[in-house]
Motif scaffolding. Structure first.
Motif, PDB file in Angstrom:
ATOM      1  N   ARG A 295       2.502 -53.547  34.184  1.00 48.05           N
ATOM      2  CA  ARG A 295       3.386 -53.782  33.045  1.00 48.05           C
ATOM      3  C   ARG A 295       2.760 -54.874  32.183  1.00 48.05           C
ATOM      4  NH1 ARG A 295       7.702 -57.223  32.190  1.00 48.05           N
ATOM      5  NH2 ARG A 295       7.586 -58.003  34.329  1.00 48.05           N
ATOM      6  N   ILE A 296       2.820 -54.716  30.863  1.00 45.58           N
ATOM      7  CA  ILE A 296       2.221 -55.716  29.962  1.00 45.58           C
ATOM      8  C   ILE A 296       3.267 -56.797  29.679  1.00 45.58           C
ATOM      9  CG2 ILE A 296       1.071 -56.090  27.744  1.00 45.58           C
ATOM     10  CD1 ILE A 296       0.455 -53.026  27.740  1.00 45.58           C
ATOM     11  N   THR A 297       2.943 -58.040  30.030  1.00 49.33           N
ATOM     12  CA  THR A 297       3.936 -59.116  29.869  1.00 49.33           C
ATOM     13  C   THR A 297       3.684 -59.954  28.612  1.00 49.33           C
ATOM     14  OG1 THR A 297       2.552 -60.586  31.215  1.00 49.33           O
ATOM     15  CG2 THR A 297       4.267 -59.324  32.360  1.00 49.33           C
ATOM     16  N   GLY A 298       2.444 -60.093  28.242  1.00 50.94           N
ATOM     17  CA  GLY A 298       2.135 -60.916  27.070  1.00 50.94           C
ATOM     18  C   GLY A 298       0.840 -60.436  26.431  1.00 50.94           C
ATOM     19  N   TRP A 299       0.784 -60.544  25.093  1.00 49.52           N
ATOM     20  CA  TRP A 299      -0.374 -59.948  24.416  1.00 49.52           C
ATOM     21  C   TRP A 299      -0.754 -60.831  23.234  1.00 49.52           C
ATOM     22  CZ3 TRP A 299      -0.373 -53.915  24.263  1.00 49.52           C
ATOM     23  CH2 TRP A 299      -1.712 -53.455  24.138  1.00 49.52           C
ATOM     24  N   GLN A 300      -1.967 -61.382  23.302  1.00 44.46           N
ATOM     25  CA  GLN A 300      -2.422 -62.255  22.231  1.00 44.46           C
ATOM     26  C   GLN A 300      -3.692 -61.666  21.618  1.00 44.46           C
ATOM     27  OE1 GLN A 300      -2.996 -66.275  23.483  1.00 44.46           O
ATOM     28  NE2 GLN A 300      -3.440 -66.990  21.418  1.00 44.46           N
ATOM     29  N   VAL A 301      -3.681 -61.513  20.309  1.00 46.52           N
ATOM     30  CA  VAL A 301      -4.821 -60.880  19.645  1.00 46.52           C
ATOM     31  C   VAL A 301      -5.321 -61.766  18.506  1.00 46.52           C
ATOM     32  CG1 VAL A 301      -5.664 -58.815  18.467  1.00 46.52           C
ATOM     33  CG2 VAL A 301      -3.806 -58.610  20.134  1.00 46.52           C
ATOM     34  N   ASP A 302      -6.606 -61.986  18.514  1.00 47.97           N
ATOM     35  CA  ASP A 302      -7.281 -62.697  17.449  1.00 47.97           C
ATOM     36  C   ASP A 302      -8.000 -61.625  16.628  1.00 47.97           C
ATOM     37  OD1 ASP A 302      -7.728 -65.179  16.524  1.00 47.97           O
ATOM     38  OD2 ASP A 302      -8.993 -65.826  18.201  1.00 47.97           O
ATOM     39  N   PHE A 303      -7.676 -61.483  15.353  1.00 45.68           N
ATOM     40  CA  PHE A 303      -8.156 -60.337  14.575  1.00 45.68           C
ATOM     41  C   PHE A 303      -8.897 -60.846  13.347  1.00 45.68           C
ATOM     42  CE2 PHE A 303      -8.037 -56.474  12.093  1.00 45.68           C
ATOM     43  CZ  PHE A 303      -7.870 -55.447  12.998  1.00 45.68           C
ATOM     44  N   LEU A 304     -10.220 -60.718  13.386  1.00 43.04           N
ATOM     45  CA  LEU A 304     -11.046 -61.291  12.323  1.00 43.04           C
ATOM     46  C   LEU A 304     -11.759 -60.183  11.553  1.00 43.04           C
ATOM     47  CD1 LEU A 304     -11.954 -64.309  11.709  1.00 43.04           C
ATOM     48  CD2 LEU A 304     -14.027 -63.741  12.968  1.00 43.04           C
ATOM     49  N   LEU A 305     -11.603 -60.204  10.231  1.00 41.25           N
ATOM     50  CA  LEU A 305     -12.322 -59.249   9.384  1.00 41.25           C
ATOM     51  C   LEU A 305     -13.272 -60.013   8.467  1.00 41.25           C
ATOM     52  CD1 LEU A 305      -9.434 -56.850   8.191  1.00 41.25           C
ATOM     53  CD2 LEU A 305     -11.123 -56.406   9.992  1.00 41.25           C
ATOM     54  N   ILE A 306     -14.399 -59.391   8.153  1.00 41.53           N
ATOM     55  CA  ILE A 306     -15.347 -60.006   7.229  1.00 41.53           C
ATOM     56  C   ILE A 306     -15.099 -59.415   5.851  1.00 41.53           C
ATOM     57  CG2 ILE A 306     -17.785 -60.400   6.752  1.00 41.53           C
ATOM     58  CD1 ILE A 306     -17.647 -61.220   9.560  1.00 41.53           C
ATOM     59  N   GLY A 307     -14.670 -60.248   4.927  1.00 48.74           N
ATOM     60  CA  GLY A 307     -14.164 -59.747   3.652  1.00 48.74           C
ATOM     61  C   GLY A 307     -15.172 -59.692   2.526  1.00 48.74           C
ATOM     62  N   GLY A 308     -16.272 -60.437   2.646  1.00 45.51           N
ATOM     63  CA  GLY A 308     -17.215 -60.496   1.537  1.00 45.51           C
ATOM     64  C   GLY A 308     -16.791 -61.531   0.514  1.00 45.51           C
ATOM     65  N   ALA A 309     -17.299 -61.390  -0.712  1.00 43.03           N
ATOM     66  CA  ALA A 309     -17.209 -62.451  -1.704  1.00 43.03           C
ATOM     67  C   ALA A 309     -15.819 -62.634  -2.317  1.00 43.03           C
ATOM     68  CB  ALA A 309     -18.225 -62.183  -2.814  1.00 43.03           C
ATOM     69  N   TYR A 310     -15.062 -61.544  -2.413  1.00 40.63           N
ATOM     70  CA  TYR A 310     -13.755 -61.629  -3.070  1.00 40.63           C
ATOM     71  C   TYR A 310     -12.708 -60.891  -2.241  1.00 40.63           C
ATOM     72  CZ  TYR A 310     -16.680 -63.066  -6.977  1.00 40.63           C
ATOM     73  OH  TYR A 310     -17.585 -63.725  -7.767  1.00 40.63           O
ATOM     74  N   ALA A 311     -11.449 -61.244  -2.465  1.00 41.75           N
ATOM     75  CA  ALA A 311     -10.372 -60.697  -1.628  1.00 41.75           C
ATOM     76  C   ALA A 311     -10.154 -59.198  -1.871  1.00 41.75           C
ATOM     77  CB  ALA A 311      -9.075 -61.459  -1.881  1.00 41.75           C
ATOM     78  N   THR A 312     -10.199 -58.767  -3.093  1.00 43.70           N
ATOM     79  CA  THR A 312      -9.863 -57.381  -3.472  1.00 43.70           C
ATOM     80  C   THR A 312      -8.749 -56.818  -2.582  1.00 43.70           C
ATOM     81  OG1 THR A 312     -11.642 -56.319  -2.217  1.00 43.70           O
ATOM     82  CG2 THR A 312     -12.164 -56.996  -4.463  1.00 43.70           C
ATOM     83  N   LEU A 313      -9.017 -55.784  -1.775  1.00 48.85           N
ATOM     84  CA  LEU A 313      -7.950 -55.155  -1.000  1.00 48.85           C
ATOM     85  C   LEU A 313      -7.787 -55.749   0.404  1.00 48.85           C
ATOM     86  CD1 LEU A 313      -8.824 -51.456  -1.930  1.00 48.85           C
ATOM     87  CD2 LEU A 313      -6.871 -52.752  -2.774  1.00 48.85           C
ATOM     88  N   SER A 314      -8.567 -56.791   0.719  1.00 50.86           N
ATOM     89  CA  SER A 314      -8.569 -57.307   2.091  1.00 50.86           C
ATOM     90  C   SER A 314      -7.191 -57.684   2.647  1.00 50.86           C
ATOM     91  CB  SER A 314      -9.508 -58.513   2.197  1.00 50.86           C
ATOM     92  OG  SER A 314     -10.842 -58.077   2.161  1.00 50.86           O
ATOM     93  N   PRO A 315      -6.288 -58.279   1.856  1.00 43.69           N
ATOM     94  CA  PRO A 315      -4.991 -58.621   2.441  1.00 43.69           C
ATOM     95  C   PRO A 315      -4.281 -57.395   3.048  1.00 43.69           C
ATOM     96  CG  PRO A 315      -5.246 -59.702   0.315  1.00 43.69           C
ATOM     97  CD  PRO A 315      -6.420 -58.768   0.466  1.00 43.69           C
TER      98      PRO A 315
END
Lengths: 768, 175
Positions: A295-315
């Protein structure tokens, strides 16, 4: 295999409207078009990854007499792409933030002359330090070094501390993916034609005419009615023509307005790969607490994306990524921390799946590792932990009592004979020369725009009555959804024909033109059939009611009638033909010709955009892939032999087109899983052509078995959910898991290549 | 048909004259020797059915037939194609019975999505069927191995070629 319900046109494998013209070579893509007195445009780009512009030098030996040059000072309006975060200029004027960033534009009478002129403009730039390589970003992040974030978003549910206090086993692993290129076969291209009223007409290859339109109004300082955007036939997009076309349209428009001529710009393959958007590279760390019985009791995720020079659609890519980061499995205590890092590379952007393929690579690899940690088979662990009706997702969204997830999972396991075949996996045995492995991935795709997206867009679409005559259409669809190969033109016509009760030949759907169509939202996010299809269905029902009312008064002395199969029939058996009724109806000008509708979310939908709590999507499409692979022990060549795919996309509107989406998405996912690799060197993408960026060919594909199970969207007439992106999401982890069970070692980063397998096997030998 | 390169009058310096049979019609042109056949077809002759995908012979999108052999027209320059060569493009194939059968099979099988690779794919399919009327699935795959499609996953393209082979085999005048 296709088992779909048919209801008139919904469920019918209608042939595509646009196929024959394309097969005859008659379809006009943007580079096939010429306009009178047309010039060609080219971009002057920054030679460095980061720096400050000190000036632009023009080669004095070059003949500038037939060249138009545009610099930031020539921009009549705002030099910024409005998109979501207003941080990207059309033309860099002070700081350049990636190698190849546009700093000026030229136009000349021929393509060759334009390219030569661009090369004769030399930007003078004071170089500054830059960060370009994804591996460097991950290293700095893990060392706690300084990084600039373009966006952050977390999701919290329950009490994460408690989740790990209750855990008997904790599994922590890291998963990585690299850049990937959409590689639509038709490169980016646009034509801008200056208009007599000072406005501009844009024609070109794009997914979202209403992204281009407001950007140009702001850039050119023109009122909406003076900017007209028309889609040409699109030769593939896959997200790559979501936001980028606004830039190239802007460039053509600036050149056209300054030169007073039509200007065309079409990238060659190298320019297209080097300087347009890629899929975000990712680094995802899962830390998961389990009880010994799984059974899964706790779940921690670190989620990193490389966006490049400007935000554009990254959010939004990040939003979709973190919402899908733990999706499918019950857990009361979840913490997901998402970040997009800024680097000095071209902006990462949309590519089929939009954050979900990265999320599922990590999640579905990890879930296999969780199963192993508590001594369960991968299928057993998934069946034990899959959401049940009434559970809540990480955002708190409630899972409906009946949904497609468990059904597709069970069906795929049964069809692939997973349990029996899993027992026969080679697991790196030295007793055989050819290793066999089977693996699965269980996944979904939130259908429609993420979070508050659909509520903000309020998608509108219309159906219009036309005169018919000479075999012309009687009904015209007015929507901004674009046909880019996926079949929107055919499927939306099926939906309208079905709602009205007329043959599909009576309904036409011309390519969108902002002068004629309302904003139905962008053609992205697997939303067209589900969302715009729902709106058009409602609009067509309103049209049908108006026509039935008219015919009842005009022909049947007020007796009620129904339109079915292109005939209005009253209860007493009187009948009037659809075409005749429409022509009569249109004889009086003041009668309503255009019927428009607006999308509404399911009743009671709630979303808190700040805290990411609530109903993240109107509904979800679910799928399970079971992949089987063989590995040649001597060469470590990896061969996918079979994929069993079971999908719930709601009501299947056109089974042949739907299968085509699954086959195409699956093979594109196979490229992401096993072949497609873009390194970074000196601030440029290393694989800049088709000789080095290898995509699947016909000899690379496995046997594909497809089954659809229908759990319709309950809040629309057609009942369709999202399809376009789902088929790509789960390919990589299914293959990765199969490979693990073939070889006995797991690869944690994409793509899955023989080289990585070799290193993984060497490590095992060292350990032994 | 007599054609000269856009915007120029007469034979430019170092240009060559070529006479080819394009889609059954004799065409004489004056062109720079290194001008790509792809550009000559699209820009000089207005035959825009042949598309450019990569410009380096990797994707097969620009496939045409020269003397019945499939070639990438982006890798071929005017000087390499001798006088009298027979060039077949999608426009020419469309006008032939085999072309119509192939197109119909592609449409019926659902093998066309964005369509950009399809003219090249059809040329490669036709090149196969004219030398091998009853290809196996492996032979079909081999024949289109040089053509990239990014949309369909190839399944329905292979089906379409299989279907067309059966029909051309049955057609009275077909080869």
């Amino acid at each position: 295999m296709v088992t779909v319900t048919r209801r008139g046109y919904i469920g019918l494998p209608v042939e595509r409207t646009d196929a024959i013209e394309k097969a005859q070579g008659k379809a006009q893509y943007v580079d096939d078009l010429r306009r009178p007195d047309m010039w060609y445009g080219a971009v002057v780009r920054s030679p460095v990854s980061h720096g400050f512009i000190e000036g632009l030098d023009r080669d004095p030996d070059f003949d500038w007499s037939r060249v138009v040059l545009v610099t930031p000072e020539d921009i009549p309006g705002r030099n910024v792409v409005e998109s979501l975060v207003h941080d990207m200029p059309f033309l860099a004027s002070q700081e350049v933030r990636y190698r190849g960033e546009p700093v000026a534009l030229v136009a000349a009478p021929t393509r060759e002359a334009a390219r030569a002129a661009a090369a004769a403009v030399k930007p003078r730039i004071r170089a500054a330090p830059s960060l370009t390589v994804p591996d460097d970003v991950v290293r700095i992040y893990k060392e706690g070094g300084e990084l600039e974030y373009l966006w952050r978003q977390d999701i919290r549910k329950g009490d994460i501390e408690r989740g790990f206090r209750e855990a008997e086993i904790v599994v922590e692993r890291e998963y990585r993916t690299g850049y990937a290129e959409q590689l639509y076969l038709e490169p980016q291209g646009m034509i801008a034609v200056p208009q007599e009223d000072g406005g501009v007409l844009i024609e070109g290859s794009m997914q979202c005419p209403y992204y281009v339109h407001p950007e140009l109004c702001a850039l050119l300082n023109l009122p909406p009615e003076k900017v007209r955007v028309r889609q040409t036939v699109v030769g593939g997009a896959f997200g790559g023509k979501e936001d980028f076309p606004s830039l190239i349209a802007g460039y053509c428009a600036l050149l056209a307005l300054k030169s007073g001529r039509a200007v065309k710009m079409v990238f060659d393959r190298e320019e297209d790969i080097l300087f347009t958007t890629k899929r975000h590279p990712s680094w995802v760390r899962h830390r998961t607490g389990l009880t010994r019985d799984g059974r899964i009791t706790g779940w921690q995720v670190d989620f990193l994306l490389i966006g490049g020079a400007y935000a554009t659609l990254s959010p939004v890519v990040l939003a979709r990524g973190i919402i899908h980061a733990t999706i499918g499995y019950r857990c009361d205590n979840v913490l997901i921390e998402g970040r997009v890092v800024r680097t000095h590379m071209p902006p990462s952007g949309a590519f089929r799946g939009f954050g979900a393929p990265q999320a599922f690579w990590a999640l579905e690899s990890h879930v296999d590792e969780l199963a192993e940690a508590c001594g369960m088979r991968p299928d057993e662990f998934r069946l034990r932990n899959a959401y049940r009706g009434g559970d809540t997702m990480a955002t708190g969204q409630k899972v409906p009592e009946e949904y497609g997830g468990p059904a597709v999972l069970r069906k795929a396991l049964e069809q692939s004979r997973f349990e029996a075949r899993f027992a026969h996996c080679s697991r790196g045995s030295t007793l055989t020369d050819r290793w066999y492995g089977i693996g699965l991935a269980y996944f979904c795709h939130g259908a429609g725009f993420t979070g508050d997206g659909e509520a903000r867009i309020k998608a509108r679409a219309a159906v219009e009555l036309a005169g018919g005559g000479e075999g012309g259409p009687l009904v015209v669809i007015r929507a901004s959804s674009t046909e880019m190969g996926q079949g929107a033109q055919t499927v939306l016509r099926q939906i309208v024909a079905e709602a009205l009760g007329v043959p599909i030949e009576s309904v036409s759907y011309p390519l969108p033109d902002t002068a004629l169509v309302p904003d139905s939202g962008p053609t992205v996010a697997s939303r067209t059939t589900m969302v715009v299809g729902a709106v058009l269905y409602d609009a067509a029902v309103a049209m049908k009611k108006a026509l039935e009312g008219f015919v009842s008064q005009q022909f049947f002395d007020g007796a009620d009638c129904v339109l079915e199969e292109a005939v209005f029939r009253s209860g007493s058996g009187q009948a009037v033909d659809f075409e005749r009724a429409v022509q009569d109806y249109l004889r009086t000008a003041e009668r309503q010709q255009r019927f428009e509708a607006v999308f509404s979310l399911p009743p009671g939908s709630q979303w808190d955009q700040e805290n990411f709590r609530g109903d993240a999507y109107p509904d979800y499409s679910w799928a399970c892939y079971v992949a089987e692979v063989e590995v040649e022990r001597a060469t470590l060549a990896i061969r996918p032999i079979r994929v069993t795919a079971v999908l719930d996309i709601g009501r299947v509107v056109n089974p042949v087109l739907a299968e085509g989406q699954v086959e195409g998405g699956l093979v594109q996912g196979l490229g992401y899983a096993m072949m497609e690799k873009v390194g970074v060197r000196d601030g440029l993408f290393e694989a800049d052509r088709l000789q080095t960026y290898i995509v699947p060919g016909v000899l690379d594909i496995p046997e594909i078995r497809i089954t659809f199970l229908e759990f319709p969207y309950r809040y629309s007439g057609p009942g369709a959910k999202g399809l376009g992106e789902l088929p790509l999401n789960g390919v990589a982890p299914a293959i990765g898991n199969a490979l693990k069970h073939a070889v006995g070692r797991r690869i944690h980063d994409l793509p899955l290549t023989p080289e990585k397998l070799f290193r993984a096997i060497e490590e095992r030998l060292v350990e032994q | 048909m007599n054609t000269e390169s856009a915007g120029e009058k007469g034979l430019g310096h170092g240009w060559i004259r070529r006479t080819w049979v394009v889609n059954g019609e004799e065409v004489s042109l004056s062109v720079p020797p290194l001008r790509r056949v792809l550009d000559i077809l699209r820009e000089e002759l207005g035959l825009t059915g042949t598309k450019e995908g990569c410009g380096e012979g990797e994707c097969g999108t620009c496939t045409i037939l020269v003397d019945d052999r499939p070639v990438c027209s982006c890798l071929l320059v005017a000087a390499q194609v001798p006088d009298g060569s027979r060039i077949l493009t999608i426009e020419g194939l469309s006008a032939m019975e085999e072309g119509r059968i192939l197109e119909a099979a592609y449409v019926e099988a659902g093998a066309v999505q964005c369509g950009f690779c399809i003219p090249g794919m059809l040329m490669a399919s036709y090149a196969l069927l004219r030398r091998n009327g009853k290809p196996t699935d492996a032979e079909i795959r081999e024949a289109i191995a040089g053509n990239i499609c990014r949309c369909t996953g190839y399944v329905k393209i292979v089906e379409a070629i299989r279907l067309a082979a059966e029909r051309i085999g049955r057609a009275p005048a077909g080869k």
